[in-house]
Structure formats: structure tokens, C-alpha cells
Write a protein that holds these residues in place. Structure first.
Motif, PDB file in Angstrom:
ATOM      1  N   GLY A 174      59.546  38.174  39.477  1.00 19.86           N
ATOM      2  CA  GLY A 174      60.032  39.003  38.889  1.00 19.86           C
ATOM      3  C   GLY A 174      60.875  40.065  39.519  1.00 19.86           C
ATOM      4  N   TYR A 175      60.983  39.833  40.841  1.00 16.51           N
ATOM      5  CA  TYR A 175      61.873  40.771  41.700  1.00 16.51           C
ATOM      6  C   TYR A 175      63.056  39.847  42.139  1.00 16.51           C
ATOM      7  CZ  TYR A 175      58.543  44.510  42.187  1.00 16.51           C
ATOM      8  OH  TYR A 175      57.376  45.414  41.690  1.00 16.51           O
ATOM      9  N   ARG A 176      63.106  38.586  41.665  1.00 17.17           N
ATOM     10  CA  ARG A 176      64.454  37.776  42.097  1.00 17.17           C
ATOM     11  C   ARG A 176      65.244  37.567  40.876  1.00 17.17           C
ATOM     12  NH1 ARG A 176      64.842  32.859  45.572  1.00 17.17           N
ATOM     13  NH2 ARG A 176      67.007  32.301  45.327  1.00 17.17           N
ATOM     14  N   THR A 177      66.432  37.638  41.597  1.00 14.72           N
ATOM     15  CA  THR A 177      67.523  37.323  40.293  1.00 14.72           C
ATOM     16  C   THR A 177      68.456  36.155  40.733  1.00 14.72           C
ATOM     17  OG1 THR A 177      69.296  38.960  41.479  1.00 14.72           O
ATOM     18  CG2 THR A 177      67.928  39.659  39.808  1.00 14.72           C
ATOM     19  N   SER A 178      68.761  35.510  39.961  1.00 14.89           N
ATOM     20  CA  SER A 178      69.950  34.394  40.196  1.00 14.89           C
ATOM     21  C   SER A 178      70.868  34.590  39.302  1.00 14.89           C
ATOM     22  CB  SER A 178      69.170  33.073  40.051  1.00 14.89           C
ATOM     23  OG  SER A 178      69.922  32.120  40.311  1.00 14.89           O
ATOM     24  N   TYR A 179      72.179  34.635  39.950  1.00 13.90           N
ATOM     25  CA  TYR A 179      73.465  34.876  39.245  1.00 13.90           C
ATOM     26  C   TYR A 179      73.241  36.101  38.251  1.00 13.90           C
ATOM     27  CZ  TYR A 179      74.611  30.406  41.073  1.00 13.90           C
ATOM     28  OH  TYR A 179      75.029  29.347  41.792  1.00 13.90           O
ATOM     29  N   GLY A 180      72.497  37.125  38.475  1.00 13.76           N
ATOM     30  CA  GLY A 180      72.356  38.414  37.697  1.00 13.76           C
ATOM     31  C   GLY A 180      71.488  38.150  36.804  1.00 13.76           C
ATOM     32  N   GLN A 181      70.453  37.121  36.609  1.00 14.12           N
ATOM     33  CA  GLN A 181      69.564  37.105  36.071  1.00 14.12           C
ATOM     34  C   GLN A 181      68.043  37.009  36.373  1.00 14.12           C
ATOM     35  OE1 GLN A 181      69.439  32.943  34.060  1.00 14.12           O
ATOM     36  NE2 GLN A 181      68.626  33.748  32.024  1.00 14.12           N
ATOM     37  N   ASN A 182      67.098  37.806  35.739  1.00 15.49           N
ATOM     38  CA  ASN A 182      65.927  38.134  36.351  1.00 15.49           C
ATOM     39  C   ASN A 182      65.003  36.576  36.277  1.00 15.49           C
ATOM     40  OD1 ASN A 182      62.858  38.197  36.155  1.00 15.49           O
ATOM     41  ND2 ASN A 182      63.361  40.468  36.514  1.00 15.49           N
ATOM     42  N   VAL A 183      64.619  35.972  37.443  1.00 11.27           N
ATOM     43  CA  VAL A 183      64.187  34.603  37.380  1.00 11.27           C
ATOM     44  C   VAL A 183      62.775  34.446  36.541  1.00 11.27           C
ATOM     45  CG1 VAL A 183      63.485  32.695  38.967  1.00 11.27           C
ATOM     46  CG2 VAL A 183      65.165  34.089  39.638  1.00 11.27           C
ATOM     47  N   LEU A 184      62.109  35.548  36.630  1.00  7.05           N
ATOM     48  CA  LEU A 184      60.714  35.370  35.851  1.00  7.05           C
ATOM     49  C   LEU A 184      61.197  35.358  34.462  1.00  7.05           C
ATOM     50  CD1 LEU A 184      57.802  35.217  35.662  1.00  7.05           C
ATOM     51  CD2 LEU A 184      57.404  37.844  35.912  1.00  7.05           C
ATOM     52  N   LYS A 185      61.940  36.267  33.892  1.00 10.53           N
ATOM     53  CA  LYS A 185      62.450  36.146  32.454  1.00 10.53           C
ATOM     54  C   LYS A 185      63.151  34.698  32.087  1.00 10.53           C
ATOM     55  CE  LYS A 185      62.933  41.051  31.315  1.00 10.53           C
ATOM     56  NZ  LYS A 185      63.063  41.956  32.431  1.00 10.53           N
ATOM     57  N   HIS A 186      64.028  34.359  33.155  1.00 14.76           N
ATOM     58  CA  HIS A 186      64.740  33.055  32.817  1.00 14.76           C
ATOM     59  C   HIS A 186      63.588  31.879  32.782  1.00 14.76           C
ATOM     60  CE1 HIS A 186      66.917  29.589  33.747  1.00 14.76           C
ATOM     61  NE2 HIS A 186      66.261  29.269  34.880  1.00 14.76           N
TER      62      HIS A 186
END
Length: 208
Positions: free
Chosen positions: A103-115
Motif C-alpha cells: 500500500g506504500y509502494r508505487t510502480s510506474y505511478g500506480q499503487n501496488v496494492l490497488k493494482h
């Protein structure tokens, strides 16, 4: 914040594992670290220290320890909410805070948990259409990027780290192969891995 001959700032950096940058910009302090959770702990701790006004090594340690404890609890809370949202009640306990870290990590601007939640839903929809196990597909989707919660602390890419971690909890072959093979690094051993690859691509190219 800086302290006598930089004593406070050095101690703060050591306690939190971040770099603190103070330049000519008035009222601005930059907290730099590759680990987003550690960076957040440092940010909150620094804000509390500035509000408190008593900045010395003992007080720094006290605030950092308290903030770290709060963050550990917050990661479990975020992880539990994700598990609830994905409707997967039997996720192993040690996996839950790692979902919180995503939830605190992003990948290419996308929140990884939401992804990961998005991939879980998309994979289930496709699995249901194909007459496969929708809940298993959802599990593969939620856990496919779990290695991103630990790739700041350990050597190796997130697919391998995630697969090795999930093996410890006797996760099904479909879940392990989805974590290991969703970037096409290894051959798919179950029909769920191509579904995760497709859902991953859809979520990444059309976030939300």
C-alpha cells in the motif's frame, strides 16, 4: 534538527535508515530512502520531533521506536482490509503485513496494492468465463506482486522473492507459478499464470 556539529541529524539517519537533506530552501527538509515504509516512518517521526521541539538522541530514539510500532500495526490493518476486500479469509498471517507494505509502494505511478486487488478481480472474471476456479485466480492475482514488499531488503527480483516466500506457506502451485512467471521469466505450469499476465497488463496500462 541538525544539532551540535550535526549530532542530531546523524543520529536520526542512523535510527531510521534514511538520508536527510537540508539545503538552502527555507522550511524544507528532504527525507530520502528507497524503502517507502522506512521513508514514511522517518517523515512522521521528523514531523513529531519538530512539533515537540525537544530534539536530542534519546528523544529521537523514543519517537522513532513509537512511530515504527504504530506503522507495524498500520501495515497489518491495511493488509487485513485488502484480504477482506478480496474476500480471501485464509491468507497466511505473515503475508498480511506485506500486503500492507504494498500500500506504500508505487510502480510506474500506480499503487501496488490497488493494482494487486485489480489484478485479482480481473483474473477472477476471466477464470469464471473459462470455467476455472475463480477464487484461486483471485488469490493468484492478490499475491502475484508480493515480492515487491521485500525487494528493497533482499537480493533478487520480485517474482523470485515472492515465489520463494509463498512456498514457505504451502501455497498452491498456481499461486507460486503466477508470482514467479507473471513477467514471462519462466514457463506457465497452470492456466492461471497467463490470466495473471493478462490482468497485470490490463491493470498497468489502464490504472483504475
Amino acid at each position: 534538527v541538525i544539532g551540535l556539529e550535526g549530532r542530531n541529524i546523524r543520529y536520526f539517519e542512523k535510527a531510521t535508515g534514511v538520508d536527510v537533506v537540508i539545503d538552502d530552501t527555507p522550511g524544507l527538509v528532504v527525507v530520502s530512502c528507497f524503502d517507502p515504509v522506512r521513508r514514511e516512518i522517518a517523515r512522521i517521526s521528523l514531523e513529531r520531533l519538530v512539533q515537540d521541539g525537544r530534539i536530542h538522541p534519546a528523544r529521537i530514539e523514543e519517537i522513532v521506536v513509537a512511530t515504527t510500532k504504530e506503522m507495524d500495526e498500520e501495515l497489518i490493518k491495511i493488509g487485513k482490509e485488502a484480504v477482506q476486500e478480496a474476500n480471501l479469509p485464509n491468507i497466511p498471517k505473515p503475508v498480511v503485513p506485506l500486503l500492507g507494505r504494498l500500500g506504500y509502494r508505487t510502480s510506474y505511478g500506480q499503487n501496488v496494492l490497488k493494482h494487486s486487488l485489480e489484478v485479482a478481480y480481473l483474473a477472477q472474471m476471466m477464470a469464471d468465463e473459462l470455467g476455472l476456479d475463480g477464487q484461486l485466480a483471485r488469490r493468484c492475482g492478490l499475491l502475484h506482486d508480493i515480492g515487491k514488499a521485500m525487494d528493497h531488503d533482499q537480493e533478487g527480483g520480485h517474482p523470485q522473492l515472492g515465489a520463494d516466500f509463498l512456498r514457505r506457506f504451502n501455497e498452491p502451485e498456481a499461486v507460486i507459478n503466477a508470482a514467479l512467471g507473471h513477467h514471462g521469466d519462466v514457463p506457465a505450469t497452470t492456466p492461471y499464470t497467463p490470466l495473471i499476465m493478462a490482468a497485470d497488463a490490463m491493470s498497468a496500462s489502464r490504472p483504475g
